[in-house]
Design an enzyme around this catalytic site. Structure first.
Site, short mmCIF file in Angstrom:
data_model
loop_
_atom_site.label_atom_id
_atom_site.label_comp_id
_atom_site.label_asym_id
_atom_site.label_seq_id
_atom_site.Cartn_x
_atom_site.Cartn_y
_atom_site.Cartn_z
N GLN A 1 32.78 24.13 -29.83
CA GLN A 1 33.92 23.92 -28.93
C GLN A 1 33.41 23.50 -27.55
O GLN A 1 32.62 24.22 -26.93
CB GLN A 1 34.76 25.19 -28.82
CG GLN A 1 36.13 24.88 -28.24
CD GLN A 1 36.90 26.10 -27.79
OE1 GLN A 1 36.32 27.01 -27.22
NE2 GLN A 1 38.20 26.10 -28.01
N TYR B 1 42.26 26.04 -18.98
CA TYR B 1 41.00 25.51 -18.46
C TYR B 1 41.20 24.05 -18.01
O TYR B 1 42.34 23.58 -17.97
CB TYR B 1 39.88 25.68 -19.49
CG TYR B 1 39.60 27.16 -19.75
CD1 TYR B 1 39.18 28.00 -18.72
CD2 TYR B 1 39.79 27.71 -21.01
CE1 TYR B 1 38.96 29.36 -18.94
CE2 TYR B 1 39.57 29.08 -21.23
CZ TYR B 1 39.16 29.89 -20.18
OH TYR B 1 38.95 31.23 -20.40
N ARG C 1 41.99 21.87 -29.52
CA ARG C 1 42.74 23.11 -29.40
C ARG C 1 43.70 23.02 -28.21
O ARG C 1 43.30 22.62 -27.12
CB ARG C 1 41.81 24.29 -29.21
CG ARG C 1 42.48 25.63 -29.50
CD ARG C 1 41.50 26.77 -29.41
NE ARG C 1 41.91 27.90 -30.26
CZ ARG C 1 41.67 29.17 -29.97
NH1 ARG C 1 41.01 29.50 -28.88
NH2 ARG C 1 42.07 30.13 -30.77
N GLY D 1 40.40 35.53 -34.87
CA GLY D 1 39.43 35.74 -33.81
C GLY D 1 38.90 37.15 -33.83
O GLY D 1 37.89 37.46 -34.47
N ARG D 2 39.62 38.05 -33.13
CA ARG D 2 39.15 39.43 -33.00
C ARG D 2 38.74 40.07 -34.33
O ARG D 2 37.72 40.77 -34.36
CB ARG D 2 40.20 40.27 -32.25
CG ARG D 2 40.24 39.92 -30.76
CD ARG D 2 41.53 40.33 -30.07
NE ARG D 2 42.60 39.37 -30.33
CZ ARG D 2 43.81 39.42 -29.78
NH1 ARG D 2 44.12 40.39 -28.94
NH2 ARG D 2 44.72 38.50 -30.06
C1 PHB Z 1 37.83 34.75 -22.84
O1 PHB Z 1 36.68 34.94 -22.45
O2 PHB Z 1 38.64 35.66 -22.97
C2 PHB Z 1 38.23 33.40 -23.24
C3 PHB Z 1 37.32 32.39 -23.26
C4 PHB Z 1 37.70 31.13 -23.67
C5 PHB Z 1 39.00 30.92 -24.04
C6 PHB Z 1 39.91 31.93 -24.01
C7 PHB Z 1 39.53 33.19 -23.61
O3 PHB Z 1 39.41 29.73 -24.44
#
Ligand code: PHB
Length: 364
Positions: free
Chosen positions: A102, A183, A230, A321-322
């Site tokens: 990414q 971002y 994304r 993710g988590r």
């Molecule tokens: C995060 O560090 O929580 C984080 C990093 C990148 C992302 C989203 C969250 O795209």
């Protein structure tokens, strides 16, 4: 609607990427790289342990020194960083997996201490984010960024191009353009953070221009069928960034153009990043229908809900993710219905091997 979970374990294609199952490991910032932004020596074990995922999307990775917004995140702009990633991709491939990188520029979500020569972070406009970010000396409040000059933008697009070329040399199977989570690229998309009056601000066409030009530069290196993107049209999570005033129109126009580019996949964070899948009235199914390629859904899906959207054709794969932090063998656990380990949040960011490569698999 059928909810048989069998579909989770069936193959699919995202462009040229061939997945043996529908589990995608979402990009997860783990903040274990060195100050030189070389990936952690433990990262190859971490990713290798998770190679059973249909696809690994490696953690967000800085495309340039200026792109960094958090301490200990990795980069892909030096030879040493490229070599570090090469070891990781080789290890994942030997384990039978697939891994894309990414590509990340944080824009205003940064701090001078993370920037070259302590300069101000850059952004579309000098609009401050709210809250702290993690620096090498702890959490520090973010600052008002400097608006990029129009003549600096070609350099940023070159940074995407060079990072994409390095990712290719590092042996990845593809790349994902990070245009989500408030971002840099997302800051250009939103009329709340983009107050520019040049060709990168104002109309939807102008605000989507940087994402589209960066994506095209990445496609030039890779071919569209190995490039994904994304988006997160409604998240406010990072820097308490307000959403665009007309997200359906803005992200809809963007997705129409991305669809024309024949990307491998569209990957959406549905709802609030680091939070839950509240969709805030935004219709992700309609957005997905505007895109001709494959769709990866994301954000807190249970296996049941994931199977439901795969069975009804809304999504082609689902990113978790988590759950992948505490369960390296998430796919196997889903297959046999084994309980999941809930990794403590204290393990998410920073540190070494602990809380990173020490979550056991069920079978050795
Ligand atoms: C995060 O560090 O929580 C984080 C990093 C990148 C992302 C989203 C969250 O795209």
């Amino acid at each position: 609607m059928s909810t048989s979970k069998d579909i989770l374990f069936t193959p699919t294609s995202l462009g040229a990427l061939k997945l043996p199952n529908r589990f995608v490991m979402a990009p997860l910032t783990r903040s274990r790289a060195g100050s030189d932004m070389v990936p952690s020596p433990f990262a190859k074990t971490y990713y290798q342990q998770r190679a059973e995922a249909g696809l690994i999307i490696a953690e967000a990775t800085n495309i340039s020194p200026q792109a960094r917004g958090y301490a200990f995140t990795p980069g892909i702009f030096t030879d040493a960083q490229e070599a570090g990633w090469r070891e990781i991709t080789d290890t994942v491939h030997q384990a039978g997996g697939r891994i894309v990188l990414q590509l990340w520029h944080v824009g205003r979500i940064s701090h001078p201490s993370l920037q070259p020569e302590g300069q101000l972070p850059v952004a579309p406009s000098a609009v401050a984010p709210s809250g702290p970010t993690s620096t090498e000396s702890g959490m520090q409040d973010m600052v008002t960024p400097r608006a990029l000059r129009t003549d600096e933008i070609p350099g940023i697009i070159e940074d995407y191009r060079n990072a994409a070329a390095r990712a290719r040399r590092a042996g990845f199977d593809g790349v994902e353009v990070h245009s989500a989570n408030c971002y840099l690229l997302d800051q250009f998309l939103r009329d709340t953070t983009n107050q520019r009056t040049d060709q990168y601000g104002g109309s939807v066409e102008n605000r989507t221009r940087l994402t589209l030009e960066a994506t095209q530069a990445v496609i030039d290196e890779w071919g569209a069928d190995r490039v994904g993107i994304r988006l997160s049209p409604v998240t406010r999570a990072i820097g308490q960034t307000p959403t665009d005033s007309h997200p359906v129109e803005t992200y809809g126009y963007l997705v129409d153009r991305l669809s024309d580019m024949k990307l491998a996949y569209l990957h959406c964070v549905e709802g609030q990043t680091r939070g839950s899948r509240t969709e805030d009235g935004f219709d992700f199914v309609s957005l997905r229908r505007r895109f001709s390629g494959s769709y990866i859904a994301n954000n807190g899906y249970s296996f049941e809900d994931a199977a439901a959207i795969l069975n009804d054709g809304t999504a082609d794969a689902v990113a978790f993710g988590r759950p992948f932090i505490g369960n390296p063998d998430l796919v196997e656990r889903a297959r046999i219905g084994a309980p999941l380990v809930d990794a403590p949040e204290s393990s998410y960011y920073m540190g070494g091997a602990e809380g990173y490569i020490d979550f056991p698999k069920l079978s050795g």
